[in-house]
Design a protein around this motif. Structure first.
Motif, PDB file in Angstrom:
ATOM      1  N   ARG A  88       0.839  -1.202   0.000  1.00 25.58           N
ATOM      2  CA  ARG A  88       0.000   0.000   0.000  1.00 25.58           C
ATOM      3  C   ARG A  88       0.875   1.254   0.000  1.00 25.58           C
ATOM      4  O   ARG A  88       0.615   2.210  -0.754  1.00 25.58           O
ATOM      5  N   ALA A  89       1.903   1.263   0.855  1.00 24.45           N
ATOM      6  CA  ALA A  89       2.798   2.420   0.917  1.00 24.45           C
ATOM      7  C   ALA A  89       3.475   2.653  -0.427  1.00 24.45           C
ATOM      8  O   ALA A  89       3.615   3.799  -0.879  1.00 24.45           O
ATOM      9  N   LEU A 132       0.871   4.151  -2.985  1.00 27.06           N
ATOM     10  CA  LEU A 132       0.602   5.558  -2.717  1.00 27.06           C
ATOM     11  C   LEU A 132       1.794   6.430  -3.088  1.00 27.06           C
ATOM     12  O   LEU A 132       1.627   7.545  -3.627  1.00 27.06           O
ATOM     13  N   ALA A 179       2.003   6.756  -6.872  1.00 29.80           N
ATOM     14  CA  ALA A 179       0.953   7.661  -7.336  1.00 29.80           C
ATOM     15  C   ALA A 179       1.324   9.112  -7.060  1.00 29.80           C
ATOM     16  O   ALA A 179       1.063   9.995  -7.890  1.00 29.80           O
ATOM     17  N   ALA A 180       1.937   9.356  -5.910  1.00 22.80           N
ATOM     18  CA  ALA A 180       2.350  10.722  -5.561  1.00 22.80           C
ATOM     19  C   ALA A 180       3.421  11.248  -6.511  1.00 22.80           C
ATOM     20  O   ALA A 180       3.599  12.467  -6.640  1.00 22.80           O
ATOM     21  N   VAL A 225      -3.332  -1.874  -8.703  1.00 29.05           N
ATOM     22  CA  VAL A 225      -3.205  -2.243  -7.296  1.00 29.05           C
ATOM     23  C   VAL A 225      -3.721  -3.668  -7.117  1.00 29.05           C
ATOM     24  O   VAL A 225      -4.924  -3.914  -7.128  1.00 29.05           O
ATOM     25  N   VAL A 267      -7.375   1.165  -1.486  1.00 25.20           N
ATOM     26  CA  VAL A 267      -6.176   1.896  -1.895  1.00 25.20           C
ATOM     27  C   VAL A 267      -6.431   2.657  -3.190  1.00 25.20           C
ATOM     28  O   VAL A 267      -5.996   3.806  -3.345  1.00 25.20           O
ATOM     29  N   GLU A 286      -8.163   5.787  -2.317  1.00 19.08           N
ATOM     30  CA  GLU A 286      -7.232   6.779  -1.750  1.00 19.08           C
ATOM     31  C   GLU A 286      -6.468   7.494  -2.857  1.00 19.08           C
ATOM     32  O   GLU A 286      -6.292   8.727  -2.820  1.00 19.08           O
ATOM     33  N   ILE A 287      -5.977   6.728  -3.822  1.00 18.36           N
ATOM     34  CA  ILE A 287      -5.193   7.320  -4.905  1.00 18.36           C
ATOM     35  C   ILE A 287      -6.056   8.262  -5.738  1.00 18.36           C
ATOM     36  O   ILE A 287      -5.642   9.384  -6.066  1.00 18.36           O
ATOM     37  N   ALA A 314      -6.817  11.557  -4.145  1.00 16.49           N
ATOM     38  CA  ALA A 314      -5.686  12.482  -4.170  1.00 16.49           C
ATOM     39  C   ALA A 314      -5.394  12.998  -5.573  1.00 16.49           C
ATOM     40  O   ALA A 314      -4.422  13.725  -5.783  1.00 16.49           O
ATOM     41  N   GLY A 372       6.169   3.377   4.927  1.00 13.72           N
ATOM     42  CA  GLY A 372       6.473   4.417   3.951  1.00 13.72           C
ATOM     43  C   GLY A 372       7.933   4.789   3.865  1.00 13.72           C
ATOM     44  O   GLY A 372       8.365   5.386   2.870  1.00 13.72           O
ATOM     45  N   SER A 422       9.449   2.950   0.828  1.00 15.70           N
ATOM     46  CA  SER A 422       8.909   3.237  -0.509  1.00 15.70           C
ATOM     47  C   SER A 422       9.740   4.195  -1.358  1.00 15.70           C
ATOM     48  O   SER A 422       9.791   4.012  -2.589  1.00 15.70           O
TER      49      SER A 422
END
Length: 302
Positions: free
Chosen positions: A21-22, A25, A28-29, A36, A56, A59-60, A63, A229, A232
């Protein structure tokens, strides 16, 4: 979103929780489009009614990123192939594969039965192989068609695969196998524009919460050393075009520390040039061992 993975298509297995998951994300950032994958099972591999992959993805998207969920079993030929197909059908390409899915069935060797051995090797080692195989076939076809990719694979090993871990013979063997698979894949796939590396992370996840349960954020900095995180950023960099030229490497990473692992290298040697007797072989072996550094302690035996 913009970043070092802008526009790259990234598939992450086991991305519903923890490290996966970390990673999803974080990619994606940095502007990546995500597939996923998560089967949605418990820590021991049994069915879980939740759908963490969809969470997840939500969440993406919330954002401002792009993501699609994939819920098939990547330790099967059909599931692994459909992971690659999902990326191609959704985004028209695949640039990076992050193999992360896994679970535990810990037993001491005398209590470890064949089912628990096979189950862990199936998900960790076979799951890595199958997704890598299908992604590699796609990238080879792209290369043959004159569209050489700038592709990346990041495999997930463990300190248990580097040193061994008491009570985890199945897991340690699988994670050591992943390192060997990484080295072979890096050598075989370079001609197709594919770089393959592995990470051996240490972080607090469902699989390690009993180990790191008492590790808290430093009160003066607020830095949680065992947060997933923390691993990552290295994975994202390895999955980006910025990592050009880095392949066949294993990185150990924990908190803010990154270590390039040195691997097996020839140590002290003695060549008699003739067949030895057992006594002579033993005498020579002891002399060579006296010149060599002692092995690192197995986790759980320190």
């Amino acid at each position: 979103m913009s970043g070092i993975c802008q526009g790259r298509v990234v598939a992450v297995t086991g991305a519903g929780r923890g490290l996966g998951r970390a990673h999803a994300l974080a990619f994606a950032a940095e502007g990546a489009h995500l597939v996923v994958n998560d089967l949605g099972v418990g820590l021991d591999g049994t069915p879980d009614p939740a759908s963490p992959a969809e969470q997840v993805v939500a969440e993406i998207r919330a954002a401002g990123g792009e993501a699609v969920a994939h819920g098939a079993d990547i330790a099967t030929t059909e599931g692994a192939a459909s992971l690659i197909t999902t990326a191609l059908d959704t985004y028209g390409r695949l640039d990076t594969l992050v193999n992360n899915a896994g679970f535990l069935r810990d037993r001491m060797l005398v209590n470890l039965d064949e089912d628990d051995w096979n189950a862990v090797l199936r998900v960790h080692l076979t799951g890595h192989f199958l997704t890598l195989r299908h992604a590699a076939a796609h990238w080879r076809a792209q290369s043959a068609a004159g569209r050489t990719p700038d592709a990346r694979v990041i495999n997930t090993s463990s300190g248990a695969g580097l040193l061994g871990s008491v009570g985890q013979g199945n897991y340690s063997a699988a994670k050591a196998g992943i390192i060997a698979l990484t080295l072979v894949a890096a050598a075989e796939l370079a001609r197709y524009g594919v770089q393959v590396n592995a990470v051996a992370p240490a972080a607090r996840t469902r699989m390690t919460e009993h180990v790191f349960a008492h590790t808290m954020a430093a009160p003066d900095t607020g830095f949680d050393a065992m947060a997933p995180g923390n691993v990552s950023p290295l994975v994202v960099w390895l999955g980006s075009a910025d990592s050009t030229g880095v392949t066949g490497r294993v990185f150990e990473t924990e908190a803010g520390r990154i270590t390039v692992m040195d691997g097996w290298r020839p140590g002290p040697t003695d060549d008699k040039g003739a067949r030895r007797t057992p006594t002579d072989a033993g005498r020579t072996a002891r002399a060579l061992l006296a010149q060599a550094p002692p092995p690192e302690a197995v986790y759980g035996a320190r």
